[in-house]
Design an enzyme around this catalytic site. Structure first.
Site, mmCIF file in Angstrom:
data_model
loop_
_atom_site.group_PDB
_atom_site.id
_atom_site.type_symbol
_atom_site.label_atom_id
_atom_site.label_comp_id
_atom_site.label_asym_id
_atom_site.label_seq_id
_atom_site.Cartn_x
_atom_site.Cartn_y
_atom_site.Cartn_z
ATOM 1 N N ASP A 40 -6.687 2.249 9.283
ATOM 2 C CA ASP A 40 -6.264 1.313 8.261
ATOM 3 C C ASP A 40 -7.479 1.348 7.188
ATOM 4 O O ASP A 40 -7.313 1.495 6.055
ATOM 5 C CB ASP A 40 -6.390 -0.191 8.909
ATOM 6 N N GLY A 93 -3.225 -13.035 17.205
ATOM 7 C CA GLY A 93 -2.354 -12.123 15.806
ATOM 8 C C GLY A 93 -2.995 -11.281 14.930
ATOM 9 O O GLY A 93 -2.467 -10.743 13.872
ATOM 10 N N LYS A 113 0.662 -1.270 -0.267
ATOM 11 C CA LYS A 113 -0.048 0.000 0.125
ATOM 12 C C LYS A 113 0.873 1.294 -0.065
ATOM 13 O O LYS A 113 0.460 2.377 -0.492
ATOM 14 C CB LYS A 113 -0.758 0.088 1.386
ATOM 15 N N LYS A 134 -7.307 2.665 3.151
ATOM 16 C CA LYS A 134 -8.002 2.068 1.947
ATOM 17 C C LYS A 134 -8.969 2.834 1.289
ATOM 18 O O LYS A 134 -8.932 2.687 -0.001
ATOM 19 C CB LYS A 134 -8.300 0.680 2.475
ATOM 20 N N VAL A 188 -5.985 -3.918 -1.592
ATOM 21 C CA VAL A 188 -7.101 -3.795 -0.979
ATOM 22 C C VAL A 188 -7.677 -5.245 -1.089
ATOM 23 O O VAL A 188 -7.818 -5.869 -2.266
ATOM 24 C CB VAL A 188 -8.312 -2.905 -1.640
#
Lengths: 340, 340
Positions: free
Chosen positions: A221, A207, A125, A225, A152
């Protein structure tokens, strides 16, 4: 024609690409006419290996699987541009770690490749975020392709669908679930009545969430996007700072329960919407009626609903992350570049 | 380069294509380099008009909208092959009515075009159903493209996604809702507690179901689509008669209620699944958990979930019918043929 592939970044995603390439060599040749050699692999941790006649993919994948790295293969030296030239690469798969501020090291890699007429696919990204216009222009002027399906929704083919499958449609609105971590947390709060803190703890221990989860839970985040999609789909510059953004930290189990009892699921929705000729970008928790597919999206899955003039609403649901899923994004771009 | 488009079948779908082409001429040129003339329109009811220099699309769309047909435009005469030659067509959009037994008249139209090296897109299930191999081979040998996005899910880009967006993936399983009429009926029975008879009556009065609804409610339509997908995706011949098929006539409001109370929606599911190396095709009412997107599909919408090695499950949801939606399927193929 044989394509010479260079791979920059041999972490989870890069390694997954090598695995798929090894597994599917015959199929890719027969089905898509895609014949290849991997002639360069470079990784900050694992070093650089190079062979213009083609590295031994079988052995490399085996060595990576055993955690032995790339030490026993023919070394390469020089700047990235020199490595590309020595390896006679015709395609670069760029999968180095993301730096959203500088775009590096991906940005330099992509510049070096495109300026030499080498096609590029990236899952990174960073470069797409900081230098989309520059790289698109560079690609055009050098007769190279520049693709980025994986930036994406990993290999879920959202960009392919918008570019090819929905060619001729005018997109009026786009809304989706683009952050798996927050959707995992909201799903957990809804299905198991967990508190936000409990759900976040589980996401961290599995995680999904980073030790500093603010990028996910405050919506940064997803905003990143949306900003990328604004550029790719509409050619509009909406910096992340200008995305109207609200995270999920204020969502309580009570709010979720109340919505549920009225037939709604609370989801962190990232959207792009034309209002009075202006493109408006937002990330916000929203109540979605159970009758809408976005309400059914569970866990770390991603989804996007696209409203267009010719098709009304089309929804695409699929993985938003994963090593093989993101490796697939690189592969689909490589195949497309070979077909063009 | 200017593409000369011939249109066979100027009913709802064909007219919608002409409308979109008229509306988007500038956009199609700028965005996709798709420049075109419509040089032939032929329709069993409305007659045949032809002008190798390009028919006046503005006036034709106006006339069709006013229900005046094609009478006042330059006539064409001859066999379909002769018409194609006179019109100097380079692309054929085939949207004549479907005959699943003979494939006609679409089959003859498509043969005439492909054998002359003219690219073809069709929304007509007939020719694809009865002569897929023959037409694919003919296209190849004559250097023409043969596309058929609209034969399943109208313009919802399922075939594009399987062919391009998921290139490199091995499809392991596919399950979906491919018949809008039965899904409308099941939705009505579930949401409003209607009986099967009541729901069917409403579907008929709204024009969703035919006066003889057996093709839909006994699962024949969905079985036909599964059979086509088996061929297109896997190259396998599974005649409709060999699709394991159960319709919705035996589904009662009680069964739906019982499933609902346990967290399931009853849907008519069409599927393709590999079992011990054999491709198995089926259409059957199935209980889908609310946590799966297929459970949320309402009314006449279609949806398909595809399980593949590289991506796990990807679901595509969108319109399954509609004049403009199906016209879009023709358009997307025309654009793809111009890009190739």
């Amino acid at each position: 024609m044989i394509h010479n592939i260079a791979l920059a970044g041999c972490g989870n995603v890069g390694t997954a690409l090598l695995e798929i390439l090894r597994e599917k060599r015959t199929e890719l040749s027969e089905k898509y006419g895609f014949n290849f050699r991997v002639t360069l692999i470079t990784d900050l941790m694992k070093g650089t290996v190079l062979d213009p006649e083609g590295l031994d993919l079988e052995k490399i994948v085996g060595s990576l699987k055993e955690g032995k790295g790339l030490a026993s293969f023919p070394k390469g030296q020089g700047t990235f541009g020199e490595l590309l030239e020595k390896s006679r690469a015709t395609m670069l798969a760029e999968a180095t770690p993301t730096d959203l501020k500088t775009g590096e090291p991906g940005l330099s890699h992509i510049r070096a490749a495109l300026s030499r007429g080498i096609h590029v696919t990236t899952t990174n990204k960073g470069p797409v975020s900081v230098a989309f216009d520059e790289l698109s222009t560079l690609a055009k002027s050098c007769g190279a392709k520049f693709r980025y399906e994986g930036v994406v929704m990993s290999g879920t083919p959202l960009l392919q669908m918008l570019r090819s499958g929905m060619a001729g449609c005018t997109v009026l609105k786009l809304e989706g679930i683009l952050n798996g971590t927050t959707n995992f947390i909201l799903t957990k709060m809804s299905d198991e009545g967990s508190s936000y803190a409990e759900a976040l703890e589980e996401a961290t221990s599995l995680g999904y969430a980073e030790s500093d989860p603010s990028g996910d839970v405050q919506g940064w985040d997803a905003a990143g996007k949306v900003s990328i999609l604004a550029k790719i789909i509409f050619g509009k510059d909406i910096p992340v700072s200008e995305v109207e953004r609200q995270g999920i930290t204020c969502v309580t189990p009570e709010k979720i329960k109340e919505a549920f009892d009225s037939g709604y699921a609370v989801k962190l929705i990232a959207g792009l919407n034309w209002v009075n000729g202006m493109l408006y970008a937002y990330v916000t928790p929203k109540e979605i009626p159970f009758s809408h597919p976005l309400a059914s999206i569970k866990g770390a899955t991603n989804a996007v609903s696209i409203t267009s003039d010719n098709l009304g609403e089309v929804t695409l649901i699929g993985p938003g992350a994963g090593r093989r899923e993101t490796g697939q994004a690189l592969l689909v771009d490589l195949i497309a570049m070979c077909r063009d």
